[in-house]
Structures are given as C-alpha cells and as structure tokens.
Write a protein that holds these residues in place. Structure first.
Motif, short mmCIF file in Angstrom:
data_model
loop_
_atom_site.label_atom_id
_atom_site.label_comp_id
_atom_site.label_asym_id
_atom_site.label_seq_id
_atom_site.Cartn_x
_atom_site.Cartn_y
_atom_site.Cartn_z
N VAL A 63 0.84 -1.20 0.00
CA VAL A 63 0.00 0.00 0.00
C VAL A 63 0.87 1.24 0.00
CG1 VAL A 63 -2.01 -1.03 1.12
CG2 VAL A 63 -0.17 -0.11 2.52
N GLU A 65 -0.66 4.08 0.95
CA GLU A 65 -1.38 4.99 1.85
C GLU A 65 -0.54 5.47 3.02
OE1 GLU A 65 -4.67 2.08 0.54
OE2 GLU A 65 -2.50 2.18 0.60
N GLN A 138 -8.39 5.33 4.78
CA GLN A 138 -8.85 6.42 3.91
C GLN A 138 -7.70 7.24 3.31
OE1 GLN A 138 -11.79 6.66 2.82
NE2 GLN A 138 -12.88 5.30 4.23
N GLU A 139 -6.55 6.60 3.12
CA GLU A 139 -5.43 7.16 2.36
C GLU A 139 -4.77 8.38 3.03
OE1 GLU A 139 -5.80 6.10 -2.01
OE2 GLU A 139 -7.79 6.89 -1.56
N THR A 140 -3.98 9.10 2.23
CA THR A 140 -3.14 10.15 2.79
C THR A 140 -3.67 11.55 2.51
OG1 THR A 140 -1.80 10.40 0.79
CG2 THR A 140 -1.12 8.69 2.35
N LYS A 143 -3.06 12.50 -1.08
CA LYS A 143 -4.07 12.02 -2.03
C LYS A 143 -5.27 12.96 -2.05
CE LYS A 143 -6.66 9.35 -4.61
NZ LYS A 143 -7.18 8.06 -4.14
N TYR A 186 2.28 13.06 3.07
CA TYR A 186 2.14 11.61 2.96
C TYR A 186 2.14 10.93 4.32
CZ TYR A 186 2.97 12.14 -2.03
OH TYR A 186 2.86 12.49 -3.36
N LEU A 189 -2.49 10.50 7.69
CA LEU A 189 -3.38 9.46 7.20
C LEU A 189 -4.79 9.69 7.74
CD1 LEU A 189 -0.95 6.60 8.26
CD2 LEU A 189 -1.05 7.68 6.01
#
Length: 495
Positions: A63, A65, A138-140, A143, A186, A189
């Motif tokens: 991943v 993320e 739920q990603e960075t 993103k 990044y 999170l």
C-alpha cells in the motif's frame, strides 16, 4: 483458481465509533475519556504471523497509503483476530543493531493517542525488522489534497487537519518524542471515520535505511542541511510546509511561498478551488502561522503548544463529523437497526447457534460445486505420482469428513493443501469445520480466512468465520461477520 490465491481480500469487522470532536490535547492520551477507545497493547510478533497476515508479503498487499517509499515497503495485513494492520518492512541493511531497533520500537509503541496511527507491535528475527501499526483505510493527505477526484477538501476540514496534526506533535513532545522525521502530507493518514492521524513510523529514530528528510532540498529545514540533525524546530519547519499544502492544494516550495507572502500575493498562494469558501481573516491567520513556522532561524519559530492554541481558535464546523466533511460513506446504526434481527438463511442460523452437526450436513450437501474452475484445472494437470498422491489425500479426507472423523480429515486435507498443486476453498472450509469439531477454534478461523483469500466473494467463508469467532468469544465481530455473509449471499441470490 491458483492465480487468485495471492489476492488478499478481507472481511471487514466494523467497529462503530462516534466521530471524534475537536479534543483537547489532555484528552488524547490513552484514548481519553471522550474517546473511550480500547487501545491494543504493544507486542512482539513472530515473522510467521506477519507473513500469514500479509499473504506472504504479497505484492498485491503493498500500500502507498502510509507514505513510505522504497527501499522500505508497507503492506496491508489482517491478524487472526480480524484487525487490519499496516506492516512496514525495512530493507536488509536497516537497523543492524537489533537491540536499538527493539528499544526504539518499544518506546514509540508506548504512545497511544487518537491523533496517531499507533504502533502496536514489531518483529525482529534474523535480518528482518518490521513495524506493525493500526491500518488507516482512507489514504493520505497528499491524495486528498493533490489528487482529488470529485471535490476539493473543504476549508473546515483543512483547518481540522492542521489542528489534529499539531495536537499529535504536542502529545508526542509531552511524552519525550519531539523529533519527527520527514513530516509531510504523505505522513498524515485518515482513519475509517475520516479523522486525520499522524503516522507513527516517522517517530522512529533514523537508521541506515535512509536520511531523515526526503531528497527534495527545497522542503528541508535549513539547519538540517547544515548539521544533518533533526531538532524540534526542524519539525515545526516541516509543519509549516504542510500548512502551505493545506492552503494551496499544491506542494509549493517554502522559498517560493515566502516570496508570494512578502509580495502580498496571497491570492496566488491560496487554493483557487476554495475561492469564496473561507474568510480573509482565516486565510491571513493561516498564512501568518505558516510564515512563523518557516523562519530561517530556528529560534524564531513557534513551539507546537502555541500552534495548537492558535489553530483551536480557527476551527469551523467543529461538531460536524470528519467523514461528513470528507464526503466519506459511513455506516451508522440506529437503535431501530440494533433491534431488528437479521433474516438468516439455514446456514446462517446454524452458524449463529454454532450447530456443528447442521453445518456439516450443509457442507456435505453442497459438496464442491462452489470451487470455481477446479474440475477443469484438474483435467489439465499432469498425472504424476505426486498428483495422484495429492488426489488420494483429498479423497481420503472427503471420506473421513463424511463419516465425521475430524482428526483423519484434518490430516488428509493438510496433505492435500501442502501438496500445493491445487487450491480449493471447499477443502479449507471442510478442514475448518473439522478443527471446530476438535475444539480448535483458532486454527479453524485461520482456515475460514484462507478460504476467503482464495475466494473473496464466497459467503460460506464468512459464515464459517462467524461461527469460529463465536467459539472464540468475539461476539461483536462474529455478529458482524454473520451480517456480512448474509448480505453477500442475498446479493448473489438477487443476481
């Protein structure tokens, strides 16, 4: 069928927490009274546990993320108890001193806060060095800021990110961990509720795997370029670069941003997608804070405690849950939903009652019809002696399973699985039930999970996970697995 084995698909056991409000920093330690969260204790994992959780460190489970780049890799994994985890695997030359690694990991693992993706364990075997953290689905921030698809991040959410990040740094500082390596968008999170969390990985002291900051010198604190050392003031400088990201929606070099600020070109600095959605006063205050953080002289930068104070007063829509501001779908249970029973199938009802005899009858009746493509696969295999032995193991296992000789069934199915020639979710399901008959619920759960790995949309795998979890006393997770299986079977029936 064999090609699908490396695909890692998980049954989600949802825990329904209320979205966090803007907590005071004093409420963050150990979850705080407001958060009411039960934190997992830090533990040392065995390498085999983490291999199993990540599908053998499968490339399918890598991943991005969690903001880590080569040579270190982060994998998504799932523990035997159903928890999702992020596993950071260092390259072979990192942390040559295993004692230093364990000491650092334990120190970071002692931290617990709603504002961190907490470190819940590590592994140190041979040359392997691995960290295990809570998984953030739920990603960075990068993103959501730089690569959004539907709509830009709302202004109120950007202010919340800034505050939560400052609170995370203040908490870490209060616990003697003021140094954070390579703080950037990044490293921020988002959990399942859309709340921003700071990755715990950046709290580990530097090792031989790389420098404390990325190779992009434009974003590196000036004193680090001179001395190569990270200081609390360096962290504040990096926090200032994240404030620039939040304001602009772009990754702007601090020198360029400061030129715009000195030239009073605030409009050039702010995200054009947010025009008209924030006040000039708010924008001006955030610009002021970023400017203070980015001062060349480290001593002129604010401390994180004053940043928390300044950002708290800026918060907008503080009572709106993060998942609403983020536009993230979110499951909520009403009191009526809690009272409404599931409409269970006969299989689901048998699992709810943990009626192993009824489950056996159902599995025996269904046979192997759910093993998609396995008959064709068998017909094209080379008929070697090993193949014949593997098939004989399966036949003997089926005969033992039919007669409820669970011990023999386990042995024969194990020989079939270890033969490695074919992959059958039904064999895993049958061995799972055999383990349950032998009162070995943990091994049974492992098989039910493996059946789902092989066949992600197979409701039977989820039903069996439910009965295993009931046996292990994990009532809430078992009920959720039962619900997921029922919904999945219902969808299949409608199709």
């Amino acid at each position: 069928m064999g090609g699908r084995c490396s695909k890692f698909s998980f049954c989600w056991f949802h825990s329904h927490f209320k979205a966090s409000s803007v907590l005071e920093s004093s409420d963050l330690e150990n979850g705080g009274e407001n958060a009411k969260k039960s934190w997992p204790s830090f533990k040392e994992f065995r390498l085999e546990q983490l291999k199993s959780a990540t599908g053998g460190f499968s490339a399918d489970n890598i991943v991005s993320e969690h903001g880590e780049k080569a040579p270190n890799v982060v994998y998504k994994g799932r523990l035997d108890d159903g928890r999702l985890i992020a596993v950071k695997r260092f390259n072979r030359h990192a942390w040559p001193d295993h004692r230093q690694f364990l000491e650092e990991a334990r120190a970071v693992g002692s931290l617990r806060s709603e504002r961190l993706s907490n470190l819940i364990g590590c592994c140190c075997e041979g040359e392997e060095r691995l960290l295990v953290a809570e998984f953030m689905p739920q990603e960075t921030l990068a993103k959501h800021l730089f690569h959004w698809e539907n709509e830009p991040m709302k202004w109120a959410m950007r202010l919340r990110v800034a505050l939560y990040l400052a609170q995370a740094l203040e908490y870490c500082s209060s616990k003697g961990r003021a140094l954070y390596h390579d703080l950037n968008a990044y490293r921020v999170l988002f959990d399942k509720d859309g709340n921003p969390r700071l990755s715990c990985f950046g709290l580990m002291k530097n090792s031989r795997d790389g420098k404390s900051y990325s190779t992009n010198l434009a974003f590196t604190p000036p004193e680090y370029l001179r001395t190569g050392r990270v200081t609390p003031e360096s962290v504040v400088f990096s926090f200032g670069t994240v404030l620039l990201d939040l304001m602009s929606g772009k990754h702007i070099p601090p020198s360029h941003a400061l030129d715009l600020i000195r030239g009073k070109n605030f409009a050039m600095l702010m995200d054009s997608a947010l025009e008209g959605h924030f006040s000039n006063e708010d924008g001006t205050e955030l610009v002021r804070l970023a400017t203070r953080c980015l001062q060349y002289e480290a001593r002129e930068r604010p401390n994180v405690k004053s940043l928390v104070t300044s950002l708290t007063s800026l918060q907008k829509e503080a009572n709106v849950p993060s998942y609403v501001l983020m536009g993230i779908p979110h499951e909520t249970k009403t009191e009526e939903d809690e009272q409404q029973p599931l409409s269970l199938t006969p299989f689901g009802d048998a699992c709810l009652r943990a009626d192993l005899t009824a489950i056996h009858e159902i599995l025996e009746k269904v046979g192997y019809k759910d093993d998609e493509g396995i008959a064709n696969e068998l017909s094209f295999q080379m008929w070697t002696n090993q193949m014949q032995e593997t098939l004989n193991s399966k036949k003997q296992g089926d005969a033992a399973f039919r007669s409820k000789d669970s011990t023999t069934a386990i042995d024969c199915y194990t020989q079939f699985i270890e033969g490695g020639t074919m992959v059958s979710p039904t064999v895993y399901a049958r061995r799972c039930l055999s383990y349950l008959m032998n009162e070995n619920a943990q091994e049974a759960l492992n098989d039910a999970m493996q059946a789902q790995v092989v066949s992600p949309d197979w409701a039977t795998a989820l039903y069996l996970q439910a009965v295993c979890l009931f046996k292990l006393g994990m009532e809430a997770d078992a009920q959720q697995a039962l619900k997921d299986a029922t919904l999945l079977e219902s969808k299949k029936t409608k199709l």
